[in-house]
Motif scaffolding. Structure first.
Motif, PDB file in Angstrom:
ATOM      1  N   GLY A   1      16.532 -15.201  21.074  1.00  0.00           N
ATOM      2  CA  GLY A   1      15.309 -15.859  20.634  1.00  0.00           C
ATOM      3  C   GLY A   1      14.650 -15.234  19.429  1.00  0.00           C
ATOM      4  O   GLY A   1      14.129 -15.952  18.564  1.00  0.00           O
ATOM      5  N   ILE A   2      14.673 -13.887  19.329  1.00  0.00           N
ATOM      6  CA  ILE A   2      13.926 -13.263  18.237  1.00  0.00           C
ATOM      7  C   ILE A   2      14.738 -12.240  17.444  1.00  0.00           C
ATOM      8  O   ILE A   2      14.484 -12.045  16.255  1.00  0.00           O
ATOM      9  CB  ILE A   2      12.631 -12.593  18.753  1.00  0.00           C
ATOM     10  N   PHE A   3      15.722 -11.571  18.060  1.00  0.00           N
ATOM     11  CA  PHE A   3      16.492 -10.533  17.359  1.00  0.00           C
ATOM     12  C   PHE A   3      17.255 -11.130  16.176  1.00  0.00           C
ATOM     13  O   PHE A   3      17.181 -10.634  15.046  1.00  0.00           O
ATOM     14  CB  PHE A   3      17.453  -9.865  18.344  1.00  0.00           C
ATOM     15  N   SER A   4      17.985 -12.217  16.433  1.00  0.00           N
ATOM     16  CA  SER A   4      18.784 -12.830  15.365  1.00  0.00           C
ATOM     17  C   SER A   4      17.915 -13.479  14.294  1.00  0.00           C
ATOM     18  O   SER A   4      18.363 -13.663  13.157  1.00  0.00           O
ATOM     19  CB  SER A   4      19.731 -13.870  15.957  1.00  0.00           C
ATOM     20  N   LYS A   5      16.666 -13.798  14.641  1.00  0.00           N
ATOM     21  CA  LYS A   5      15.792 -14.466  13.664  1.00  0.00           C
ATOM     22  C   LYS A   5      15.378 -13.525  12.533  1.00  0.00           C
ATOM     23  O   LYS A   5      14.994 -13.989  11.454  1.00  0.00           O
ATOM     24  CB  LYS A   5      14.545 -15.024  14.356  1.00  0.00           C
ATOM     25  N   LEU A   6      15.455 -12.218  12.768  1.00  0.00           N
ATOM     26  CA  LEU A   6      15.178 -11.288  11.677  1.00  0.00           C
ATOM     27  C   LEU A   6      16.232 -11.430  10.579  1.00  0.00           C
ATOM     28  O   LEU A   6      15.946 -11.209   9.403  1.00  0.00           O
ATOM     29  CB  LEU A   6      15.142  -9.851  12.192  1.00  0.00           C
ATOM     30  N   GLY A   7      17.458 -11.794  10.971  1.00  0.00           N
ATOM     31  CA  GLY A   7      18.495 -12.018   9.973  1.00  0.00           C
ATOM     32  C   GLY A   7      18.227 -13.252   9.129  1.00  0.00           C
ATOM     33  O   GLY A   7      18.318 -13.207   7.894  1.00  0.00           O
TER      34      GLY A   7
ATOM     35  N   TYR B   1       1.760   0.687   3.118  1.00  0.00           N
ATOM     36  CA  TYR B   1       1.525  -0.098   4.333  1.00  0.00           C
ATOM     37  C   TYR B   1       0.915  -1.428   3.897  1.00  0.00           C
ATOM     38  O   TYR B   1      -0.295  -1.614   3.875  1.00  0.00           O
ATOM     39  CB  TYR B   1       0.589   0.666   5.266  1.00  0.00           C
ATOM     40  N   THR B   2       1.781  -2.360   3.520  1.00  0.00           N
ATOM     41  CA  THR B   2       1.361  -3.648   2.976  1.00  0.00           C
ATOM     42  C   THR B   2       1.791  -4.756   3.922  1.00  0.00           C
ATOM     43  O   THR B   2       2.984  -4.921   4.201  1.00  0.00           O
ATOM     44  CB  THR B   2       1.989  -3.885   1.586  1.00  0.00           C
ATOM     45  N   LEU B   3       0.815  -5.498   4.427  1.00  0.00           N
ATOM     46  CA  LEU B   3       1.073  -6.558   5.397  1.00  0.00           C
ATOM     47  C   LEU B   3       0.545  -7.885   4.877  1.00  0.00           C
ATOM     48  O   LEU B   3      -0.378  -7.934   4.069  1.00  0.00           O
ATOM     49  CB  LEU B   3       0.412  -6.250   6.752  1.00  0.00           C
ATOM     50  N   GLY B   4       1.119  -8.947   5.355  1.00  0.00           N
ATOM     51  CA  GLY B   4       0.661 -10.291   5.023  1.00  0.00           C
ATOM     52  C   GLY B   4       1.443 -11.304   5.835  1.00  0.00           C
ATOM     53  O   GLY B   4       2.529 -11.007   6.363  1.00  0.00           O
ATOM     54  N   VAL B   5       0.903 -12.503   5.933  1.00  0.00           N
ATOM     55  CA  VAL B   5       1.565 -13.541   6.717  1.00  0.00           C
ATOM     56  C   VAL B   5       1.477 -14.854   5.959  1.00  0.00           C
ATOM     57  O   VAL B   5       0.502 -15.116   5.242  1.00  0.00           O
ATOM     58  CB  VAL B   5       0.929 -13.656   8.118  1.00  0.00           C
ATOM     59  N   ASP B   6       2.520 -15.664   6.080  1.00  0.00           N
ATOM     60  CA  ASP B   6       2.520 -16.991   5.462  1.00  0.00           C
ATOM     61  C   ASP B   6       3.243 -17.958   6.387  1.00  0.00           C
ATOM     62  O   ASP B   6       3.542 -17.641   7.550  1.00  0.00           O
ATOM     63  CB  ASP B   6       3.154 -16.953   4.066  1.00  0.00           C
ATOM     64  N   GLY B   7       3.543 -19.146   5.880  1.00  0.00           N
ATOM     65  CA  GLY B   7       4.161 -20.167   6.708  1.00  0.00           C
ATOM     66  C   GLY B   7       5.588 -19.880   7.104  1.00  0.00           C
ATOM     67  O   GLY B   7       6.126 -20.562   7.981  1.00  0.00           O
ATOM     68  N   LEU B   8       6.218 -18.893   6.498  1.00  0.00           N
ATOM     69  CA  LEU B   8       7.564 -18.488   6.897  1.00  0.00           C
ATOM     70  C   LEU B   8       7.527 -17.546   8.092  1.00  0.00           C
ATOM     71  O   LEU B   8       8.343 -17.664   9.020  1.00  0.00           O
ATOM     72  CB  LEU B   8       8.275 -17.832   5.712  1.00  0.00           C
TER      73      LEU B   8
ATOM     74  N   SER C   1      13.131 -23.746  16.503  1.00  0.00           N
ATOM     75  CA  SER C   1      13.780 -24.641  17.460  1.00  0.00           C
ATOM     76  C   SER C   1      14.884 -23.924  18.228  1.00  0.00           C
ATOM     77  O   SER C   1      14.955 -23.986  19.465  1.00  0.00           O
ATOM     78  CB  SER C   1      14.355 -25.844  16.705  1.00  0.00           C
ATOM     79  N   HIS C   2      15.732 -23.226  17.507  1.00  0.00           N
ATOM     80  CA  HIS C   2      16.841 -22.516  18.148  1.00  0.00           C
ATOM     81  C   HIS C   2      16.329 -21.433  19.088  1.00  0.00           C
ATOM     82  O   HIS C   2      16.879 -21.246  20.184  1.00  0.00           O
ATOM     83  CB  HIS C   2      17.741 -21.906  17.073  1.00  0.00           C
ATOM     84  N   GLY C   3      15.288 -20.708  18.673  1.00  0.00           N
ATOM     85  CA  GLY C   3      14.744 -19.666  19.535  1.00  0.00           C
ATOM     86  C   GLY C   3      14.245 -20.221  20.850  1.00  0.00           C
ATOM     87  O   GLY C   3      14.500 -19.650  21.925  1.00  0.00           O
ATOM     88  N   LEU C   4      13.532 -21.347  20.818  1.00  0.00           N
ATOM     89  CA  LEU C   4      13.014 -21.967  22.040  1.00  0.00           C
ATOM     90  C   LEU C   4      14.148 -22.475  22.924  1.00  0.00           C
ATOM     91  O   LEU C   4      14.168 -22.222  24.138  1.00  0.00           O
ATOM     92  CB  LEU C   4      12.086 -23.129  21.677  1.00  0.00           C
ATOM     93  N   ILE C   5      15.076 -23.218  22.330  1.00  0.00           N
ATOM     94  CA  ILE C   5      16.133 -23.847  23.122  1.00  0.00           C
ATOM     95  C   ILE C   5      17.055 -22.798  23.722  1.00  0.00           C
ATOM     96  O   ILE C   5      17.423 -22.871  24.906  1.00  0.00           O
ATOM     97  CB  ILE C   5      16.923 -24.843  22.250  1.00  0.00           C
TER      98      ILE C   5
ATOM     99  N   LEU D   1       7.424 -17.651  13.405  1.00  0.00           N
ATOM    100  CA  LEU D   1       8.305 -16.705  14.081  1.00  0.00           C
ATOM    101  C   LEU D   1       7.515 -15.662  14.863  1.00  0.00           C
ATOM    102  O   LEU D   1       7.954 -15.206  15.917  1.00  0.00           O
ATOM    103  CB  LEU D   1       9.222 -16.032  13.065  1.00  0.00           C
ATOM    104  N   ILE D   2       6.351 -15.276  14.351  1.00  0.00           N
ATOM    105  CA  ILE D   2       5.476 -14.362  15.107  1.00  0.00           C
ATOM    106  C   ILE D   2       5.018 -15.030  16.397  1.00  0.00           C
ATOM    107  O   ILE D   2       4.995 -14.415  17.471  1.00  0.00           O
ATOM    108  CB  ILE D   2       4.273 -13.950  14.240  1.00  0.00           C
ATOM    109  N   THR D   3       4.656 -16.307  16.300  1.00  0.00           N
ATOM    110  CA  THR D   3       4.228 -17.050  17.483  1.00  0.00           C
ATOM    111  C   THR D   3       5.364 -17.171  18.490  1.00  0.00           C
ATOM    112  O   THR D   3       5.154 -17.024  19.705  1.00  0.00           O
ATOM    113  CB  THR D   3       3.723 -18.448  17.077  1.00  0.00           C
ATOM    114  N   LEU D   4       6.578 -17.441  18.009  1.00  0.00           N
ATOM    115  CA  LEU D   4       7.740 -17.505  18.891  1.00  0.00           C
ATOM    116  C   LEU D   4       7.972 -16.164  19.579  1.00  0.00           C
ATOM    117  O   LEU D   4       8.243 -16.114  20.793  1.00  0.00           O
ATOM    118  CB  LEU D   4       8.969 -17.896  18.073  1.00  0.00           C
ATOM    119  N   THR D   5       7.836 -15.078  18.845  1.00  0.00           N
ATOM    120  CA  THR D   5       8.003 -13.738  19.413  1.00  0.00           C
ATOM    121  C   THR D   5       6.985 -13.481  20.507  1.00  0.00           C
ATOM    122  O   THR D   5       7.313 -12.953  21.582  1.00  0.00           O
ATOM    123  CB  THR D   5       7.867 -12.674  18.317  1.00  0.00           C
TER     124      THR D   5
END
Length: 510
Positions: free
Chosen positions: A250-256, A73-80, A336-340, A84-88
């Motif tokens: 907005g978010i499903f395709s962003k996982l790809g 159970y290894t978690l972390g967050v960076d600028g990538l 950008s794409h998720g918002l628009i 996307l978390i904020t968009l979600t």
């Protein structure tokens, strides 16, 4: 903190689901909104505490889970992942707040299940974005498919069963391919676990890397989706209700696209350069195909759905170029794409609710200030301009960075992408000209008014699209350090460019 972002929505879904007695839809919605609101506040705190000058992972958590399998159970967050978390978080609030597209549900009691599934989608997507163990990522990557399938098959259109099954099959194949690649890279590298940091240190032959990278590209390409793996998208987006379409686009395709950058570029930086020329061609095909397919549509929701294929091609082009500017642009394009796209789907849903149709041949004159939908039409015009990359809006920022960063590496695919951007303007001019302008029928055009609460989500998304277009550093500053470090790892010769692009002066020019 990261665990709270994952498990708080799960806990909220459990409480709402098992609350004794009959729970009215409005109360279930308020409960889900409360949970999503708390998660959004945690997200804001995360943004405030995040150090934008650090390229490494932050807020890390690591606990052994199933050590024999290498699953931790290894978690972390960076600028990538953080943008996307904020968009979600934002789009989850929009979906839970809005009632657009749900007014025609035959059995309102089922809306309790709807809000539970939305919270589970949020948890699954965030879990995948913060996972730093390959098997843990895949676990969340697959789990979020279940609520998405149910959301489409229960609250979809006339062909919802077909669309939901197609979505399930395609995404299941995506997961199988990625699982095979993850298992192989873990075993062949001799890593002690499937933690991302351990596997990155492993050394594989170039042939093995090429085979595994191809598996991942096809797997994530289905999720994005890329041409010719895209055929599930039009059916799923069109048959899904408005809130579910917002989540899908907005978010499903962003996982790809996230998986493409995180794992394909991150794990195989040297081999990536071998396939990059071919990927740039695929990107230009996606952009041109998506635009031409959108131009030919008569259903405005299907038109917006096909536009998504083209805009995902920009992300692939930026990632393929692998220059500092292009990579920053690629990640910016995800946000950008998720918002628009969320804004456009929302407005299309409002039009369908009020007018009763999505057909271009029927709609006209909605900009009429007295009997039409003037505010919705004005926002639709702005959304179309943002999607076409008009300066001053966030779509321009992302596309300009990609074009500027990719032209020196792939000039012809970049020029084709620029031409695709022009075609984007064409189909949105067609859409806006036929829906917003013209003359209303004096006998039938007495549409219900759009309330202030119905306008609020669209106004918030529009404000963000405008603000991030005028002040792009508010978006770029989170993305730049991580993106440029990925470029430096893949191309040592780019280190000097990274240093230049990461300077305060260069950032200000963004």
């Amino acid at each position: 903190m990261l665990s709270a972002l994952i498990w708080l929505p799960v806990l909220g879904a459990i409480v709402i689901g098992f609350w004794p007695g009959k729970v009215a839809a409005d109360r279930a919605r308020l409960g889900a909104l409360g949970v999503a609101g708390v998660a959004a506040l945690l997200n804001i705190w995360l943004l405030a505490q995040f150090n934008v000058n650090v390229t490494d992972l932050q807020f890390q958590e690591s606990f052994p889970w199933i050590s024999v399998l290498g699953l931790n159970y290894t978690l972390g967050v960076d600028g990538l992942s953080l943008p996307l978390i904020t968009l979600t978080s934002l789009l989850t609030l929009v979906v839970l707040f809005s009632q657009v597209g749900l007014s025609k549900v035959a059995n309102p009691d089922r809306l309790r299940l709807f809000y539970i599934l939305v919270l589970l989608v949020n948890a699954g997507v965030v879990g995948a974005l913060v996972s730093q163990n390959l098997l843990l990522f895949l676990l969340f990557y697959e789990l979020e498919l279940i609520p998405f399938y149910l959301l489409v098959v229960i609250w979809g259109g006339q062909k919802r069963e077909y669309a939901a099954m197609k979505l399930l099959i395609y995404t299941a194949v995506s997961g199988i391919l990625i699982l095979a690649a993850f298992l192989a890279v873990g075993w062949l590298s001799g890593a002690s676990s499937f933690d991302y940091a351990d596997i990155k240190a492993g050394a594989l032959s170039q042939r093995a890397q090429l085979i595994l990278l191809t598996l991942m590209l096809v797997g994530f390409g289905i999720k994005i989706p890329l041409v010719p793996l895209h055929t599930w998208l039009p059916d799923a987006y069109v048959e899904a209700s408005t809130p579910v379409a917002i989540l899908l686009g907005g978010i499903f395709s962003k996982l790809g696209t996230y998986g493409l950058v995180r794992f394909c570029v991150g794990l195989f930086p040297e081999t990536w350069s071998l396939v990059a020329p071919g990927l740039s061609i695929i990107a230009s095909v996606c952009i041109i195909y998506g635009a031409l397919a959108a131009i030919s549509q008569k259903d405005i929701k299907r038109m917006v759905a096909y536009s998504s294929i083209g805009h995902m091609g920009y992300v692939l082009l930026g990632a393929a170029a692998l220059t500092p500017l292009a990579m920053v642009g690629a990640v910016s394009q995800m946000v950008s794409h998720g918002l628009i796209l969320a804004l456009l789907f929302y407005l299309v849903g409002v039009i369908e609710d009020k007018v009763g149709t999505r057909e271009l041949d029927v709609l006209n004159g909605l900009l009429n200030p007295l009997r039409g939908l003037p505010t919705v039409s004005a926002l639709l015009i702005l959304g179309g301009m943002a999607s076409a990359g008009i300066p001053g809006l966030v779509g321009f920022v992302a596309e300009f960075l990609i074009f500027q960063g990719s032209f020196t590496t792939f000039p012809l695919p970049t020029l084709l992408a620029v031409a695709g951007s022009g075609l984007t303007a064409v189909y949105f001019v067609i859409l806006l000209n036929r829906t917003c302008f013209g003359r209303l029928d004096n006998y039938t055009a007495y549409y219900p008014k759009v309330t202030g609460l119905e306008k609020l989500p669209a106004l918030i998304m529009t404000a963000l699209i405008f603000w991030l277009g005028v002040q792009p550093t508010w978006l770029v500053k989170w993305i730049e350090p991580t993106s440029t470090s990925l470029v430096a790892a893949a191309s040592p010769s780019a280190i000097e460019q990274v240093a230049v692009s990461a300077s305060p002066a260069k950032t200000a020019k963004y």
